[in-house]
Write a protein that holds these residues in place. Sequence first.
Motif, PDB file in Angstrom:
ATOM      1  N   MET A   1       0.840  -1.186   0.000  1.00  0.00           N
ATOM      2  CA  MET A   1       0.000   0.000   0.000  1.00  0.00           C
ATOM      3  C   MET A   1       0.879   1.240   0.000  1.00  0.00           C
ATOM      4  N   PRO A   2       0.360   2.333  -0.581  1.00  0.00           N
ATOM      5  CA  PRO A   2       1.141   3.568  -0.607  1.00  0.00           C
ATOM      6  C   PRO A   2       1.059   4.304   0.727  1.00  0.00           C
ATOM      7  N   VAL A   3       2.184   4.832   1.163  1.00  0.00           N
ATOM      8  CA  VAL A   3       2.253   5.672   2.355  1.00  0.00           C
ATOM      9  C   VAL A   3       3.146   6.851   1.987  1.00  0.00           C
ATOM     10  N   GLY A   4       2.785   8.052   2.422  1.00  0.00           N
ATOM     11  CA  GLY A   4       3.659   9.167   2.072  1.00  0.00           C
ATOM     12  C   GLY A   4       3.246  10.462   2.707  1.00  0.00           C
ATOM     13  N   GLY A   5       3.925  11.518   2.261  1.00  0.00           N
ATOM     14  CA  GLY A   5       3.645  12.857   2.746  1.00  0.00           C
ATOM     15  C   GLY A   5       4.724  13.813   2.295  1.00  0.00           C
ATOM     16  N   GLY A   6       4.375  15.076   2.141  1.00  0.00           N
ATOM     17  CA  GLY A   6       5.340  16.084   1.690  1.00  0.00           C
ATOM     18  C   GLY A   6       5.698  15.865   0.251  1.00  0.00           C
ATOM     19  N   ASP A   7       6.812  15.174   0.015  1.00  0.00           N
ATOM     20  CA  ASP A   7       7.176  14.783  -1.354  1.00  0.00           C
ATOM     21  C   ASP A   7       7.798  13.395  -1.364  1.00  0.00           C
ATOM     22  N   VAL A  81       4.057   3.265  10.383  1.00  0.00           N
ATOM     23  CA  VAL A  81       4.941   3.832   9.365  1.00  0.00           C
ATOM     24  C   VAL A  81       4.321   5.152   8.910  1.00  0.00           C
ATOM     25  N   TRP A  82       5.052   6.241   9.107  1.00  0.00           N
ATOM     26  CA  TRP A  82       4.515   7.542   8.709  1.00  0.00           C
ATOM     27  C   TRP A  82       5.626   8.445   8.175  1.00  0.00           C
ATOM     28  N   VAL A  83       5.199   9.400   7.361  1.00  0.00           N
ATOM     29  CA  VAL A  83       6.127  10.354   6.759  1.00  0.00           C
ATOM     30  C   VAL A  83       5.767  11.744   7.250  1.00  0.00           C
ATOM     31  N   ASP A  84       6.753  12.460   7.712  1.00  0.00           N
ATOM     32  CA  ASP A  84       6.529  13.836   8.159  1.00  0.00           C
ATOM     33  C   ASP A  84       6.209  14.702   6.938  1.00  0.00           C
ATOM     34  N   VAL A  85       5.054  15.341   6.947  1.00  0.00           N
ATOM     35  CA  VAL A  85       4.624  16.165   5.814  1.00  0.00           C
ATOM     36  C   VAL A  85       5.540  17.372   5.635  1.00  0.00           C
ATOM     37  N   PHE A  86       6.128  17.867   6.743  1.00  0.00           N
ATOM     38  CA  PHE A  86       6.850  19.137   6.699  1.00  0.00           C
ATOM     39  C   PHE A  86       8.369  18.992   6.761  1.00  0.00           C
ATOM     40  N   ASN A  87       8.859  17.805   7.057  1.00  0.00           N
ATOM     41  CA  ASN A  87      10.289  17.507   7.037  1.00  0.00           C
ATOM     42  C   ASN A  87      10.480  16.198   6.277  1.00  0.00           C
ATOM     43  N   PRO A  88      11.553  16.082   5.487  1.00  0.00           N
ATOM     44  CA  PRO A  88      11.733  14.870   4.670  1.00  0.00           C
ATOM     45  C   PRO A  88      12.242  13.682   5.484  1.00  0.00           C
ATOM     46  N   VAL A  89      11.421  13.260   6.448  1.00  0.00           N
ATOM     47  CA  VAL A  89      11.834  12.179   7.350  1.00  0.00           C
ATOM     48  C   VAL A  89      10.746  11.112   7.416  1.00  0.00           C
ATOM     49  N   ILE A  90      11.171   9.859   7.277  1.00  0.00           N
ATOM     50  CA  ILE A  90      10.280   8.694   7.397  1.00  0.00           C
ATOM     51  C   ILE A  90      10.465   8.117   8.800  1.00  0.00           C
ATOM     52  N   HIS A  91       9.362   7.763   9.432  1.00  0.00           N
ATOM     53  CA  HIS A  91       9.417   7.200  10.782  1.00  0.00           C
ATOM     54  C   HIS A  91       8.837   5.789  10.798  1.00  0.00           C
TER      55      HIS A  91
END
Length: 718
Positions: A1-7, A81-91
């Motif tokens: 499945m797709p997970v993302g945020g920001g870019d 699993v999440w991606v920070d929308v405002f910083n290019p960091v995957i958690h």
Amino acid sequence: MPVGGGDIGLNLWVEKGEVYFYLSKSGTFDENNTLLKLGRVKLKLSPNPFEGKTFKQELILKDGFAQISGSNGELNTLIKVWVDVFNPVIHIDINSSQKIITEASYETWRFEDRITKGKENNQNSYKWAPQGVVKTLKDEIAFKNNGIQFYHQNKTETVFDVAVKQQGLEDRKSDLFNPLNNLIFGGLMQGDNMASAGNYTGIYLNTPFKAWALKSKSPSRSQNITISLNTRKAATVADWERETNLSKRKSNQKASIKWWNDYWKKSFIYINSDDKAADQSATNYQLFRYMLGCNAFGKYPTKFNGGLFTYDPQLTDSSLKYTPDFRNWGGGTHTAQNQRLVYWPMLKSGDFDMMKPQFDFYLDLLKNAEVRTEAAWGHKGASFTEQLENFGLPNPAEYGWKRPADFNKGMEYNAWLEYEWDTVLEFCMMILETERYDNRNIEKYLPLIESSLTFFKEHYTYLAKQRSAKALDADGHLVLYPGSGAETYKMAYNSTSTIAALKTVLERLIEQPNLSQKKKTEWTEMLKTIPSISFRNFDGKPTIAPAKLWERINNTESPQLYPVYPWGIYGLGKPGLDTAINTFKYDTDVLKFRSYVGWKQDNIFAARLGLTEDAAKLTTDKLKDSRRRFPAFWGPGFDWTPDHNWGGSGMIGLQEMLMQVDGKKIFLFPAWPKDWNVHFKLHAPYQTTVEGTLKDGKLIDLKVLPESRKADVMNMIK
């Protein structure tokens, strides 16, 4: 499945009790203009909670993250699993009921140089015409900073240099924008209480890889892993490293969740009816919009051929045993005819900020397009071709290596693409529409719009003067020959799609309040020179013709209906609606080309024409579940999987069935089946939102903001 945020986009899955995801980020173009993935991550837990009987993987759409849970006896584990929308960091946050050991590995297939052969070069700008050996060059990977550092640094010579030389622009090279030069991209993976655990090798779906592993120093109930990504032009690797280390700022998931919550509140379509295909369409509309939201802040627009979510190509086509970097139709190559369908639906969904990367893409390339126009023909204006590189020149393969010696150097030597340069006008119109919809300041884009229009005026005057002593025809109109009706009607005389585009963009530009009187006069004079649309008959019924004349048919588009969409010259309540409907119903080419697959627009045409039954059938066919695990991973269609212009055209169709606009008029349910109960919120021009519920054929709870616009709303279901 797709997970993302920001870019950032991840493809997340669990296989044989181990968690995997691919890493993608906007703008990761290598020397060959392949949009490279940044690698693959594997998580292995011991003892393993995913070897038990209970397993669940879920995309928490509202909050924009995924979670995986499993139970194995007394052991219960949850991975977020999440991606920070405002910083290019995957958690990756791991929490267990018992202490476990976590092993997190960075896997890459680019641990050595790799020669790409045959169709594999479709992932880059060389396509079917490589000039010599093409290599995807290796990345640099190492244990560093208590983690794993990985990056790709473009070499000095790239496909930009090859294209500039091929197209005779070397004397102007220093003036040209080059997005590939000095580009470094990659990241740093780190984990709390983790240390390096060596390397291993393997093969995944025919692709050899090498891995660098981190492992817990001691068992624990919680584990946090971060992957900081960075894509930058940097003079040195040290500069890039400093920025990468800085990017691991204190992330705040609450801020990211709030962004996603606001995103879903901004616009939505929820269908609840007995028609399961309708319900499915609305669900997949939301799922596709999620994927678009994952590149909200990208430097580059979302690619039509997979966006951030491509994966191993043999899972799309079993004969293509290439690396996960593969996508058909290139990485840095932008096919404008397809890209436009990804961005048009963002107007009614109110995602104006997300349109900026696509607008800036053209603005960044403006100078290069003007330079190549002047070099080829000696006149002004920006010539944007259909297969456009991210540095503004035609794709080298489409431009053609085996060209006749005297063939004009401004032209693509290509039967599909020759003389097709009007698609930029759709992006010009989108820019103008953001001003009308959301009162956006578009002043910086006016030079792009004006230069794109100037090209048509200058170029077709230039061509006419080569043939004749007269620059205009007997009626004082430009002679738009040779032209093209999309990729379909070739060597066209007065293509309808071009005429509709020029007429509509000029009319809207003239209305701009910050345009000088001198400019208004200039564009008003050009508007007078645009020829009329041509017509033809089928069984005695008048229809819109694709052009006045053409020499051949190359593709299967229906540009004779572009005056309906996107240009809105014909439509509900407008003169000539019957002629447009005749075109949809009786034009034998339109009927032969009709489909819901890929970039086909028939569902949109039907909605715009008020043909409810056709619109419903074509749109539900387009937005039905894909045959893949994630329902909105459509494709490959004519392009690749996931097919984003398939999803975009589906979104547009559903929006147009629900709401259409004409000036200040707002038409609700112009092509909506009465028995489709729906709750929706869409955006209209003049900073207007329309929210309402249709239940059992009755409109209830209509909310229009500002309230003064309520008077402009017309309910088409009575």
